[in-house]
Design a protein around this motif. Structure first.
Motif, PDB file in Angstrom:
ATOM      1  N   SER A   1      -8.916 -27.688 -19.273  1.00 30.75           N
ATOM      2  CA  SER A   1      -8.056 -27.944 -20.427  1.00 30.75           C
ATOM      3  C   SER A   1      -7.458 -29.332 -20.306  1.00 30.75           C
ATOM      4  O   SER A   1      -7.211 -29.828 -19.197  1.00 30.75           O
ATOM      5  CB  SER A   1      -6.935 -26.896 -20.497  1.00 30.75           C
ATOM      6  OG  SER A   1      -5.939 -27.273 -21.424  1.00 30.75           O
ATOM      7  N   ASP A   2      -7.211 -29.962 -21.445  1.00 30.43           N
ATOM      8  CA  ASP A   2      -6.576 -31.285 -21.444  1.00 30.43           C
ATOM      9  C   ASP A   2      -5.187 -31.253 -20.824  1.00 30.43           C
ATOM     10  O   ASP A   2      -4.690 -32.282 -20.342  1.00 30.43           O
ATOM     11  CB  ASP A   2      -6.477 -31.816 -22.880  1.00 30.43           C
ATOM     12  CG  ASP A   2      -7.830 -32.172 -23.468  1.00 30.43           C
ATOM     13  OD1 ASP A   2      -8.821 -32.235 -22.699  1.00 30.43           O
ATOM     14  OD2 ASP A   2      -7.909 -32.379 -24.700  1.00 30.43           O
ATOM     15  N   ASP A   3      -4.528 -30.090 -20.845  1.00 34.94           N
ATOM     16  CA  ASP A   3      -3.179 -29.981 -20.285  1.00 34.94           C
ATOM     17  C   ASP A   3      -3.144 -30.314 -18.800  1.00 34.94           C
ATOM     18  O   ASP A   3      -2.083 -30.648 -18.262  1.00 34.94           O
ATOM     19  CB  ASP A   3      -2.626 -28.560 -20.477  1.00 34.94           C
ATOM     20  CG  ASP A   3      -2.279 -28.265 -21.924  1.00 34.94           C
ATOM     21  OD1 ASP A   3      -2.129 -29.226 -22.704  1.00 34.94           O
ATOM     22  OD2 ASP A   3      -2.153 -27.070 -22.275  1.00 34.94           O
ATOM     23  N   TYR A   4      -4.285 -30.215 -18.120  1.00 35.85           N
ATOM     24  CA  TYR A   4      -4.313 -30.324 -16.661  1.00 35.85           C
ATOM     25  C   TYR A   4      -4.650 -31.728 -16.165  1.00 35.85           C
ATOM     26  O   TYR A   4      -4.846 -31.917 -14.973  1.00 35.85           O
ATOM     27  CB  TYR A   4      -5.325 -29.317 -16.091  1.00 35.85           C
ATOM     28  CG  TYR A   4      -4.853 -27.894 -16.226  1.00 35.85           C
ATOM     29  CD1 TYR A   4      -4.318 -27.205 -15.134  1.00 35.85           C
ATOM     30  CD2 TYR A   4      -4.904 -27.238 -17.449  1.00 35.85           C
ATOM     31  CE1 TYR A   4      -3.862 -25.910 -15.260  1.00 35.85           C
ATOM     32  CE2 TYR A   4      -4.459 -25.937 -17.592  1.00 35.85           C
ATOM     33  CZ  TYR A   4      -3.934 -25.277 -16.494  1.00 35.85           C
ATOM     34  OH  TYR A   4      -3.476 -23.984 -16.636  1.00 35.85           O
ATOM     35  N   ARG A   5      -4.699 -32.697 -17.066  1.00 37.86           N
ATOM     36  CA  ARG A   5      -5.029 -34.049 -16.634  1.00 37.86           C
ATOM     37  C   ARG A   5      -4.004 -35.039 -17.173  1.00 37.86           C
ATOM     38  O   ARG A   5      -3.360 -34.804 -18.190  1.00 37.86           O
ATOM     39  CB  ARG A   5      -6.447 -34.415 -17.058  1.00 37.86           C
ATOM     40  CG  ARG A   5      -6.722 -34.245 -18.537  1.00 37.86           C
ATOM     41  CD  ARG A   5      -8.204 -34.255 -18.861  1.00 37.86           C
ATOM     42  NE  ARG A   5      -8.839 -35.546 -18.585  1.00 37.86           N
ATOM     43  CZ  ARG A   5     -10.110 -35.812 -18.891  1.00 37.86           C
ATOM     44  NH1 ARG A   5     -10.880 -34.877 -19.419  1.00 37.86           N
ATOM     45  NH2 ARG A   5     -10.618 -37.001 -18.637  1.00 37.86           N
ATOM     46  N   ASN A   6      -3.895 -36.153 -16.463  1.00 37.81           N
ATOM     47  CA  ASN A   6      -2.881 -37.151 -16.788  1.00 37.81           C
ATOM     48  C   ASN A   6      -3.481 -38.464 -17.275  1.00 37.81           C
ATOM     49  O   ASN A   6      -2.770 -39.459 -17.391  1.00 37.81           O
ATOM     50  CB  ASN A   6      -2.018 -37.417 -15.544  1.00 37.81           C
ATOM     51  CG  ASN A   6      -1.359 -36.160 -15.028  1.00 37.81           C
ATOM     52  OD1 ASN A   6      -0.613 -35.495 -15.739  1.00 37.81           O
ATOM     53  ND2 ASN A   6      -1.637 -35.805 -13.772  1.00 37.81           N
ATOM     54  N   ASP A   7      -4.788 -38.474 -17.561  1.00 39.17           N
ATOM     55  CA  ASP A   7      -5.444 -39.705 -17.984  1.00 39.17           C
ATOM     56  C   ASP A   7      -5.767 -39.714 -19.480  1.00 39.17           C
ATOM     57  O   ASP A   7      -6.498 -40.586 -19.950  1.00 39.17           O
ATOM     58  CB  ASP A   7      -6.721 -39.932 -17.178  1.00 39.17           C
ATOM     59  CG  ASP A   7      -7.717 -38.789 -17.326  1.00 39.17           C
ATOM     60  OD1 ASP A   7      -7.322 -37.699 -17.790  1.00 39.17           O
ATOM     61  OD2 ASP A   7      -8.899 -38.982 -16.966  1.00 39.17           O
ATOM     62  N   LEU A   8      -5.220 -38.754 -20.230  1.00 35.81           N
ATOM     63  CA  LEU A   8      -5.455 -38.707 -21.677  1.00 35.81           C
ATOM     64  C   LEU A   8      -4.171 -38.982 -22.454  1.00 35.81           C
ATOM     65  O   LEU A   8      -4.077 -38.682 -23.635  1.00 35.81           O
ATOM     66  CB  LEU A   8      -6.001 -37.328 -22.077  1.00 35.81           C
ATOM     67  CG  LEU A   8      -7.361 -36.935 -21.518  1.00 35.81           C
ATOM     68  CD1 LEU A   8      -7.722 -35.522 -21.949  1.00 35.81           C
ATOM     69  CD2 LEU A   8      -8.439 -37.919 -21.966  1.00 35.81           C
ATOM     70  N   GLY A   9      -3.179 -39.544 -21.782  1.00 32.97           N
ATOM     71  CA  GLY A   9      -1.871 -39.696 -22.401  1.00 32.97           C
ATOM     72  C   GLY A   9      -1.009 -38.497 -22.061  1.00 32.97           C
ATOM     73  O   GLY A   9      -1.494 -37.450 -21.623  1.00 32.97           O
TER      74      GLY A   9
ATOM     75  N   ASN B   1      -4.619 -33.023  -8.721  1.00 28.04           N
ATOM     76  CA  ASN B   1      -4.517 -33.256 -10.166  1.00 28.04           C
ATOM     77  C   ASN B   1      -5.877 -33.156 -10.869  1.00 28.04           C
ATOM     78  O   ASN B   1      -6.941 -33.350 -10.282  1.00 28.04           O
ATOM     79  CB  ASN B   1      -3.844 -34.584 -10.481  1.00 28.04           C
ATOM     80  CG  ASN B   1      -2.402 -34.605  -9.994  1.00 28.04           C
ATOM     81  OD1 ASN B   1      -1.800 -33.561  -9.719  1.00 28.04           O
ATOM     82  ND2 ASN B   1      -1.829 -35.784  -9.901  1.00 28.04           N
ATOM     83  N   GLY B   2      -5.785 -32.846 -12.164  1.00 27.85           N
ATOM     84  CA  GLY B   2      -6.968 -32.534 -12.936  1.00 27.85           C
ATOM     85  C   GLY B   2      -7.939 -33.682 -13.095  1.00 27.85           C
ATOM     86  O   GLY B   2      -9.161 -33.492 -13.001  1.00 27.85           O
ATOM     87  N   GLU B   3      -7.425 -34.901 -13.342  1.00 28.45           N
ATOM     88  CA  GLU B   3      -8.325 -36.023 -13.601  1.00 28.45           C
ATOM     89  C   GLU B   3      -9.251 -36.284 -12.415  1.00 28.45           C
ATOM     90  O   GLU B   3     -10.432 -36.613 -12.589  1.00 28.45           O
ATOM     91  CB  GLU B   3      -7.541 -37.281 -13.973  1.00 28.45           C
ATOM     92  CG  GLU B   3      -6.511 -37.733 -12.955  1.00 28.45           C
ATOM     93  CD  GLU B   3      -5.139 -37.106 -13.148  1.00 28.45           C
ATOM     94  OE1 GLU B   3      -4.164 -37.677 -12.644  1.00 28.45           O
ATOM     95  OE2 GLU B   3      -5.065 -36.043 -13.800  1.00 28.45           O
ATOM     96  N   ASN B   4      -8.736 -36.131 -11.185  1.00 30.53           N
ATOM     97  CA  ASN B   4      -9.566 -36.319  -9.995  1.00 30.53           C
ATOM     98  C   ASN B   4     -10.507 -35.138  -9.783  1.00 30.53           C
ATOM     99  O   ASN B   4     -11.680 -35.317  -9.426  1.00 30.53           O
ATOM    100  CB  ASN B   4      -8.681 -36.497  -8.765  1.00 30.53           C
ATOM    101  CG  ASN B   4      -7.752 -37.692  -8.885  1.00 30.53           C
ATOM    102  OD1 ASN B   4      -8.163 -38.757  -9.333  1.00 30.53           O
ATOM    103  ND2 ASN B   4      -6.493 -37.519  -8.522  1.00 30.53           N
ATOM    104  N   THR B   5      -9.993 -33.947 -10.012  1.00 34.39           N
ATOM    105  CA  THR B   5     -10.794 -32.741  -9.806  1.00 34.39           C
ATOM    106  C   THR B   5     -11.955 -32.672 -10.784  1.00 34.39           C
ATOM    107  O   THR B   5     -13.103 -32.393 -10.398  1.00 34.39           O
ATOM    108  CB  THR B   5      -9.908 -31.491  -9.957  1.00 34.39           C
ATOM    109  OG1 THR B   5      -8.855 -31.545  -8.982  1.00 34.39           O
ATOM    110  CG2 THR B   5     -10.710 -30.219  -9.763  1.00 34.39           C
ATOM    111  N   PHE B   6     -11.695 -32.928 -12.075  1.00 40.69           N
ATOM    112  CA  PHE B   6     -12.763 -32.861 -13.075  1.00 40.69           C
ATOM    113  C   PHE B   6     -13.865 -33.880 -12.780  1.00 40.69           C
ATOM    114  O   PHE B   6     -15.057 -33.590 -12.921  1.00 40.69           O
ATOM    115  CB  PHE B   6     -12.202 -33.094 -14.484  1.00 40.69           C
ATOM    116  CG  PHE B   6     -11.238 -32.032 -14.924  1.00 40.69           C
ATOM    117  CD1 PHE B   6     -11.460 -30.695 -14.624  1.00 40.69           C
ATOM    118  CD2 PHE B   6     -10.102 -32.369 -15.648  1.00 40.69           C
ATOM    119  CE1 PHE B   6     -10.574 -29.707 -15.039  1.00 40.69           C
ATOM    120  CE2 PHE B   6      -9.214 -31.389 -16.067  1.00 40.69           C
ATOM    121  CZ  PHE B   6      -9.445 -30.057 -15.760  1.00 40.69           C
ATOM    122  N   LYS B   7     -13.459 -35.074 -12.377  1.00 47.23           N
ATOM    123  CA  LYS B   7     -14.446 -36.116 -12.065  1.00 47.23           C
ATOM    124  C   LYS B   7     -15.379 -35.652 -10.954  1.00 47.23           C
ATOM    125  O   LYS B   7     -16.609 -35.836 -11.031  1.00 47.23           O
ATOM    126  CB  LYS B   7     -13.718 -37.401 -11.658  1.00 47.23           C
ATOM    127  CG  LYS B   7     -14.648 -38.557 -11.322  1.00 47.23           C
ATOM    128  CD  LYS B   7     -13.842 -39.802 -10.942  1.00 47.23           C
ATOM    129  CE  LYS B   7     -14.758 -40.967 -10.596  1.00 47.23           C
ATOM    130  NZ  LYS B   7     -13.984 -42.180 -10.208  1.00 47.23           N
TER     131      LYS B   7
END
Length: 492
Positions: free
Chosen positions: A245-253, A131-137
């Protein structure tokens, strides 16, 4: 004559349309493309005046042998020749590792070496990211630690919360005198002129891949750079399904697609050299350069010595319209055909060509446990119904189909026999196999394969397994929508 033309303008336009359509049809037949793709293109040229020509222009033109990609291919082989001796293992060296690492996958290793100079690398440490939130971090942390250079290549790089986080970290890296270069696809990305100007003013090299006018109207234009690559200091690399992109993460709502499930890969070690080389080939394609610049970038700053204690074998497979072979598709095809026990596939779009379809069905009929996981809704209605048109056929062969119901499943992975795995940017569809620029990591490591299998089993909790009998009883109207969208399959 002129008066007749003005008086009968529609008939004149129709005549002109079909003259151009006949020329396009001749080109299609002469070019010896995939028969299904050719027939689909011919159908739209004949049945839909004017619109058919637009569809052909954006989706049907075949540039694999065109001058622009021939030139890129020649440049690629010239550049590769400068670094491949440092990366390749000989057949004799490969044989030493067959027993411990490769087992019966040696044919797969040799296939890619012969197709696109994809060396097997051994000194690698791998981390699968979900998932994006872990990957971006994780990526942003590594960017903050960069000492020499950061190379980035994305299909989607948006000017939103996530994109601006990346831009801020890249600007900070430039303040530390880190060299930063970015390739973004002009069709997939939504980067504002201000954002590009800000990066360039800070000394970041930014280039668009094959820029087009009015990108919002060409969302499916052919020959796009679908890769997602980050390289840091030549020894840390990332690739997989996650764009900026924001679409790829689940921590922004919750976003417009609901929960977003994806998979990415962090590589530290020898395989990063292969990713670096593939990134450079595209950089030299989009960026005006001299031969001296090529030579300057083939050095230890970009291809550093590897001192990695882990020993996970990895091969990087890259493909695109500039390559003579459909490398990723052939690798997947051979991996399926060498399976002995199980095949696990996650893909957002299941629109296989005939070779992959036959391989999967033959595997299932021979007793191999084949499971495919796809999103129930997805982000493209045409691809959704085209995918579903295959379900009845493959389930009748014994393949199990799982609908991921929690949100958008965008992961692009395959695991064979719990020993071999691939993670990358390639979907299981025509576009990824034959049209777009893609990159996958082929991993010959049981621990990584088991990790992906465990995640597959966990994802089943958010899935519904399709029942073949119930699926067969769906409405005729539903089947018609599937069949209609399947006509577009070679162009989706």
């Amino acid at each position: 004559m002129i008066n007749w033309v003005w008086t009968h303008w529609f008939i004149t336009a129709l005549i002109v349309n079909y003259i151009v359509a006949l020329s396009a049809a001749f080109f299609l037949l002469r070019n010896n493309q995939n028969p299904r793709k050719t027939l689909s293109s011919l159908l739209f040229l004949i049945a839909f005046p004017f619109v058919g020509l637009l569809i052909y222009y954006f989706f049907g033109l075949e540039y694999r042998k065109s001058k622009i990609f021939k030139r890129k291919n020649l440049d690629s082989h010239k550049i590769i020749s400068k670094w491949n001796d440092k990366l390749f293992l000989t057949d004799e060296e490969l044989a030493k590792f067959e027993e411990d690492f490769l087992k019966d996958r040696l044919k797969l290793v040799k296939l890619l070496r012969h197709n696109e100079d994809s060396p097997l690398t051994l000194k690698n440490d791998l981390k699968v990211l979900y998932n994006g939130e872990n990957t971006f971090k994780t990526i942003l942390h590594d960017i903050d630690q960069a000492k020499h250079h950061i190379h980035i290549e994305y299909f989607i790089f948006n000017d939103d919360t996530t994109g601006n986080e990346f831009i801020d970290r890249l600007l900070a890296a430039r303040e530390r005198d880190v060299l930063v270069k970015l390739i973004y696809d002009s069709v997939g990305s939504d980067l504002s002129g201000n954002a590009i100007k800000k990066m360039r003013n800070a000394g970041i090299d930014v280039e668009a891949f094959m820029p087009v006018i009015f990108s919002n109207f060409t969302r499916k234009a052919n020959y796009r750079d679908h890769r997602k690559i980050v390289i840091i200091d030549g020894h840390i690399g990332y690739l997989g399904g996650i764009n900026v992109s924001d679409d790829y993460r689940n921590d922004l709502g919750e976003n417009k697609h609901g929960y977003w499930r994806d998979t990415h890969l962090r590589i530290e070690g020898h395989a990063v050299k292969s990713i670096q080389a593939q990134w450079m080939l595209n950089w030299f394609f989009v960026h005006d350069h001299t031969e001296q610049e090529e030579d300057d970038m083939i050095n230890k700053d970009y291809f550093p010595d590897v001192d990695e204690w882990e020993n996970k074998p990895v091969q990087i497979a890259a493909s695109g319209p500039d390559s003579d072979w459909a490398n990723i598709m052939e690798a997947i095809f051979l991996a399926i055909n060498t399976a002995e026990e199980s095949i696990r596939i996650t893909t957002p779009y299941f629109i296989p060509n005939q070779a992959i379809l036959t391989a999967l069905e033959s595997a299932a009929r021979s007793g191999i446990d084949v499971e495919i996981m796809v999103p129930r809704i997805g982000d493209s209605w045409a691809a959704r119904y085209a995918s579903r048109s295959y379900f009845e056929e493959i389930m009748n062969c014994g393949i199990k189909v799982f609908w991921y119901c929690r949100g958008m499943l965008h992961a692009k992975t395959m695991v064979v026999d719990g020993q071999f795995a691939t993670i990358g940017t390639s979907n299981m569809d025509y576009r990824s196999f034959d049209i777009n620029f893609e990159i996958n990591a082929l991993i010959y490591d049981e621990a990584v394969a088991q990790n992906l299998n465990e995640k597959f089993e966990k994802d089943k909790e958010d899935c519904v397994q399709l029942d073949p009998q119930e699926w067969e009883e769906r409405s005729h109207f539903y089947k018609f929508k599937e069949s209609f969208c399947r006509l577009w399959a070679p162009m989706l």
